[in-house]
Design a protein around this motif. Structure first.
Motif, PDB file in Angstrom:
ATOM      1  N   LYS A   4      27.434 -98.378   6.311  1.00  0.00           N
ATOM      2  CA  LYS A   4      26.501 -97.419   6.877  1.00  0.00           C
ATOM      3  C   LYS A   4      26.139 -97.824   8.298  1.00  0.00           C
ATOM      4  O   LYS A   4      26.256 -98.987   8.693  1.00  0.00           O
ATOM      5  CB  LYS A   4      25.258 -97.286   6.013  1.00  0.00           C
ATOM      6  N   ARG A   6      23.089 -97.341  11.340  1.00  0.00           N
ATOM      7  CA  ARG A   6      21.688 -96.986  11.588  1.00  0.00           C
ATOM      8  C   ARG A   6      21.666 -96.118  12.849  1.00  0.00           C
ATOM      9  O   ARG A   6      22.195 -96.508  13.874  1.00  0.00           O
ATOM     10  CB  ARG A   6      20.859 -98.245  11.806  1.00  0.00           C
ATOM     11  N   GLU A   8      19.282 -93.903  15.561  1.00  0.00           N
ATOM     12  CA  GLU A   8      17.972 -93.538  16.092  1.00  0.00           C
ATOM     13  C   GLU A   8      18.192 -92.587  17.262  1.00  0.00           C
ATOM     14  O   GLU A   8      18.969 -92.887  18.172  1.00  0.00           O
ATOM     15  CB  GLU A   8      17.193 -94.769  16.556  1.00  0.00           C
ATOM     16  N   TYR A  17      14.883 -88.907  14.981  1.00  0.00           N
ATOM     17  CA  TYR A  17      15.613 -89.269  13.769  1.00  0.00           C
ATOM     18  C   TYR A  17      15.753 -90.784  13.715  1.00  0.00           C
ATOM     19  O   TYR A  17      16.065 -91.422  14.717  1.00  0.00           O
ATOM     20  CB  TYR A  17      17.000 -88.614  13.769  1.00  0.00           C
ATOM     21  N   SER A  18      15.559 -91.358  12.545  1.00  0.00           N
ATOM     22  CA  SER A  18      15.748 -92.792  12.343  1.00  0.00           C
ATOM     23  C   SER A  18      16.094 -93.016  10.875  1.00  0.00           C
ATOM     24  O   SER A  18      15.216 -92.986  10.014  1.00  0.00           O
ATOM     25  CB  SER A  18      14.482 -93.562  12.720  1.00  0.00           C
ATOM     26  N   ASP A  19      17.387 -93.191  10.604  1.00  0.00           N
ATOM     27  CA  ASP A  19      17.829 -93.393   9.224  1.00  0.00           C
ATOM     28  C   ASP A  19      19.290 -93.823   9.235  1.00  0.00           C
ATOM     29  O   ASP A  19      19.947 -93.832  10.282  1.00  0.00           O
ATOM     30  CB  ASP A  19      17.658 -92.111   8.413  1.00  0.00           C
ATOM     31  N   ASP A  20      19.809 -94.129   8.054  1.00  0.00           N
ATOM     32  CA  ASP A  20      21.203 -94.537   7.906  1.00  0.00           C
ATOM     33  C   ASP A  20      22.092 -93.314   7.709  1.00  0.00           C
ATOM     34  O   ASP A  20      21.697 -92.342   7.057  1.00  0.00           O
ATOM     35  CB  ASP A  20      21.361 -95.483   6.717  1.00  0.00           C
ATOM     36  N   ILE A  21      23.296 -93.389   8.279  1.00  0.00           N
ATOM     37  CA  ILE A  21      24.308 -92.341   8.136  1.00  0.00           C
ATOM     38  C   ILE A  21      25.652 -93.008   7.891  1.00  0.00           C
ATOM     39  O   ILE A  21      25.787 -94.226   8.054  1.00  0.00           O
ATOM     40  CB  ILE A  21      24.380 -91.442   9.391  1.00  0.00           C
ATOM     41  N   MET A  55      26.110 -87.668   6.480  1.00  0.00           N
ATOM     42  CA  MET A  55      25.143 -88.421   5.702  1.00  0.00           C
ATOM     43  C   MET A  55      25.828 -89.270   4.632  1.00  0.00           C
ATOM     44  O   MET A  55      26.989 -89.048   4.290  1.00  0.00           O
ATOM     45  CB  MET A  55      24.145 -87.452   5.058  1.00  0.00           C
ATOM     46  N   ASP A  57      25.347 -89.256   1.511  1.00  0.00           N
ATOM     47  CA  ASP A  57      25.642 -88.497   0.294  1.00  0.00           C
ATOM     48  C   ASP A  57      26.796 -87.513   0.469  1.00  0.00           C
ATOM     49  O   ASP A  57      27.088 -86.728  -0.427  1.00  0.00           O
ATOM     50  CB  ASP A  57      24.394 -87.756  -0.203  1.00  0.00           C
ATOM     51  N   ARG A  61      24.558 -82.966   8.734  1.00  0.00           N
ATOM     52  CA  ARG A  61      23.337 -82.462   9.342  1.00  0.00           C
ATOM     53  C   ARG A  61      23.569 -82.388  10.845  1.00  0.00           C
ATOM     54  O   ARG A  61      24.299 -83.208  11.401  1.00  0.00           O
ATOM     55  CB  ARG A  61      22.199 -83.427   9.022  1.00  0.00           C
ATOM     56  N   LYS A  76      24.645-100.122  14.884  1.00  0.00           N
ATOM     57  CA  LYS A  76      23.419 -99.408  15.225  1.00  0.00           C
ATOM     58  C   LYS A  76      23.729 -98.476  16.383  1.00  0.00           C
ATOM     59  O   LYS A  76      24.316 -98.881  17.380  1.00  0.00           O
ATOM     60  CB  LYS A  76      22.292-100.357  15.613  1.00  0.00           C
TER      61      LYS A  76
END
Length: 137
Positions: A4, A6, A8, A17-21, A55, A57, A61, A76
């Motif tokens: 994955k 990270r 940002e 946005y700040s999350d794992d993809i 993403m 899953d 997006r 990152k």
């Protein structure tokens, strides 16, 4: 260990946005860039266009990016941009009106700030395409 990244996305006003993809596709000034796990370090200038976030899953997006810079380092990704919007924040009618205004300005042969009108057109198209791509899922 999961593969994955990270991500940002940062504007002067907020972190959009700040999350794992799992991966990312953005439009740089010299073409589209795909970022996967263990990508080589990179700094690039971005154009106005929707960023495609793949993403973890398996879904996608889109987030409208108003130019800026991308840095990739140690899995990152940081995008610094003057403005970024998720589809839910974009007012379709307002973006369409901005596109039409910019096109009218560019069609005039009088004293027009071409760079400013083109930048407005590109921002409007990025917003409209973010909505379009998000609804095609």
């Amino acid at each position: 260990m999961s593969k994955k990244l990270r991500l940002e996305i940062v504007t002067p006003d907020r972190i959009v946005y700040s999350d794992d993809i799992s991966s990312l596709v953005v439009r740089a000034v010299d073409g589209d860039i795909g970022i996967l796990y263990n990508h080589a370090p990179l700094i690039a200038t971005l154009k106005e266009w929707p960023a495609k976030l793949n993403m973890l899953d398996g879904t996608s997006r889109f987030i409208s990016i108003a130019a800026g810079f991308i840095e990739v380092k140690h899995n990152k990704i940081t995008i610094l941009t003057p403005a970024a919007e998720v589809p839910e924040e974009i007012d379709y009618d307002r973006a369409m009106a901005a596109k039409e205004r910019a096109e009218k300005r560019l069609a005039q042969k009088k004293e027009v700030d071409v760079q400013r009108a083109e930048a407005a057109l590109h921002r409007a198209l990025a917003r409209l395409n973010t909505i379009k791509y998000s609804s095609e899922k």
